[in-house]
Design an enzyme around this catalytic site. Structure first.
Site, PDB file in Angstrom:
ATOM      1  N   LYS A 337       0.747  -1.155  -0.123  1.00 50.63           N
ATOM      2  CA  LYS A 337      -0.134  -0.254   0.101  1.00 50.63           C
ATOM      3  C   LYS A 337       0.768   1.064   0.056  1.00 50.63           C
ATOM      4  CE  LYS A 337      -4.269  -1.931   1.375  1.00 50.63           C
ATOM      5  NZ  LYS A 337      -5.414  -2.213   2.478  1.00 50.63           N
ATOM      6  N   ARG A 371      -3.557 -10.201   5.055  1.00 46.13           N
ATOM      7  CA  ARG A 371      -3.874 -10.152   3.585  1.00 46.13           C
ATOM      8  C   ARG A 371      -2.730  -9.548   2.745  1.00 46.13           C
ATOM      9  NH1 ARG A 371      -6.259  -6.879  -0.184  1.00 46.13           N
ATOM     10  NH2 ARG A 371      -7.735  -7.733  -1.593  1.00 46.13           N
TER      11      ARG A 371
END
Ligand code: HH2
Length: 398
Positions: A337, A371
């Site tokens: 991210k 995740r």
């Protein structure tokens, strides 16, 4: 009454001003560094008084905020006095009972984290080993793997590869929720994911989760054999999704978000980040349970990158432990991210080491599930982080 109770067993490091603001601990209260911190909202005046007296009698520090009648309370109780603080609460008049009961049961549940996740046809074991959820986006535009798995045959191959590498869940998504993205119609999302889920179910030895915020999409995926709903909106975009999960006895991941993907990164603000995220997740858990989802089927997720600045993401990872107060296993999705790019520079392809560092710290700070895009390397990093967290090399390590 919901007091959004926060219980911290001694901050693991000295808290600076930003930490205190993020946790909602007034600067008047200078934590001793090792004491228990109790934070409660909306406390009736009388109960607040009882809590304050019990804490002070034990040598603790106390602060009171808010208007007369309904108070915010923050206490710090020295570790050696914690048991006697709880005892004092037990013997307090019954007018304080709901909150004192809550404090006692939360304290007990922090000592016994969830051991499994309940799905319709099996249980997923938690505990020593971190569960890895492998990401499989069958979208043209996901921020890292967009377009790579559009062909269902290649997507299926990728899922098998991730299981081989150690994934315990495969997360199939048909809509990118990256900042600035627009929602995809349910029909298109179903068209993307269904051929893949249908080919995986029954052949894959691990469960499939569906990454969607829409009840129609969840219904189609669960009917095809998916076992987990992963809702990044935490039930706020389509509340019917909880009923769908409950009817299929599916597990449900409730993730925090502020705003919508299209605009969520425009100046996100929080007064007290951690309690606000905690309150959102608690509200989601309550709604899920009202819809009939079994409590052991619920996971929570701070929603890294969903309506948060880079600093918010860092503070959430730093104080992840506090989210254990919601009483459900924590999933963290930090993989590749953009906040990692803010630290290290570069684009999503340059963020492997950053993702692994975030994964290690998430495990150390209480994450039960990660995740990720990079399953093999995350699994190895998680093994080391678990060993440090637990202070031992457990059985069945690599
Ligand atoms: N992040 C993304 C998607 N789904 N689900 C949970 N529970 N937690 C997350 O942090 C999370 C998530 C975004 O990542 P990705 O799927 O890689 O990208 P895109 O949304 O562009 O498809």
């Amino acid at each position: 009454m919901n007091h959004n109770l926060l219980l911290l067993e001694g901050p693991p490091f000295p808290l600076d001003t930003r930490d205190r603001v993020a946790l909602g601990i007034p600067s008047r209260l200078i934590p001793l560094g090792a004491g228990w911190i109790v934070r409660a909202e909306g406390v009736p005046e009388k109960t607040a008084g009882l809590l304050l007296t019990a804490a002070r009698d034990c040598g603790g520090r106390t602060t009171l905020s808010g208007r007369r009648g309904v108070r915010g309370v923050v206490l710090e109780v020295p570790p050696r006095a914690w048991r006697s603080f709880l005892k004092r609460l037990s013997s307090a008049p019954s007018s304080a009972s709901p909150l004192k009961g809550e404090i006692q049961s939360l304290e007990r549940s922090l000592r016994r984290p969830a051991a499994r996740i309940r799905l319709a046809r099996r249980r997923l074991r938690l505990g020593g080993r971190t569960l890895i959820q492998g990401i499989l986006n069958v979208t043209p535009d996901s921020f890292y793997d967009g377009g790579r798995w559009a062909d269902p045959a290649r997507a299926v191959e990728r899922a098998f590869q991730m299981v081989e590498e150690g994934a315990g869940i495969i997360d199939v998504g048909g809509e990118s929720t990256r900042p600035g993205s627009r929602a995809v119609p349910a029909r298109e999302e179903i068209r993307r994911i269904l051929p893949v889920i249908e080919r995986l179910v029954g052949r894959l030895r691990v469960p499939v989760s569906v990454d969607t915020t829409k009840s129609e999409v969840a219904e189609a995926a669960l009917s095809a054999g998916a076992e987990i709903v992963n809702d990044v909106s935490g039930l706020t975009f389509d509340p019917r999704i909880a009923r769908v999960a409950s009817r299929h006895r599916a597990a449900l991941i409730i993730s925090h978000i502020r705003g919508r993907p299209r605009s969520m990164q425009r100046n996100p603000r929080y007064r007290h980040l951690v309690p606000e995220v905690l309150a959102f997740l608690r509200a989601g858990i309550e709604r899920a349970m009202e819809a009939g989802v079994h409590p052991e089927s619920i996971l929570i997720d701070p929603g890294i990158g969903f309506g948060k600045t880079a600093e918010h993401n860092l503070l959430l990872l730093r104080h992840l432990r506090a989210l254990r107060c919601a009483g459900r296993p924590i999933l963290v999705g930090a993989s590749r991210k953009s906040f990692l790019g803010k630290i290290l520079g570069g684009g999503p392809v340059d963020r492997l080491e950053g993702s692994l560092a975030a994964a290690a710290l998430a495990v150390f700070n209480g994450a039960a599930v990660l995740r990720v895009h990079d399953v093999a390397s995350t699994r190895r990093v998680a093994r080391v982080a678990e060993s440090v967290r637990d202070g031992r090399i457990g059985p069945n390590r690599e």
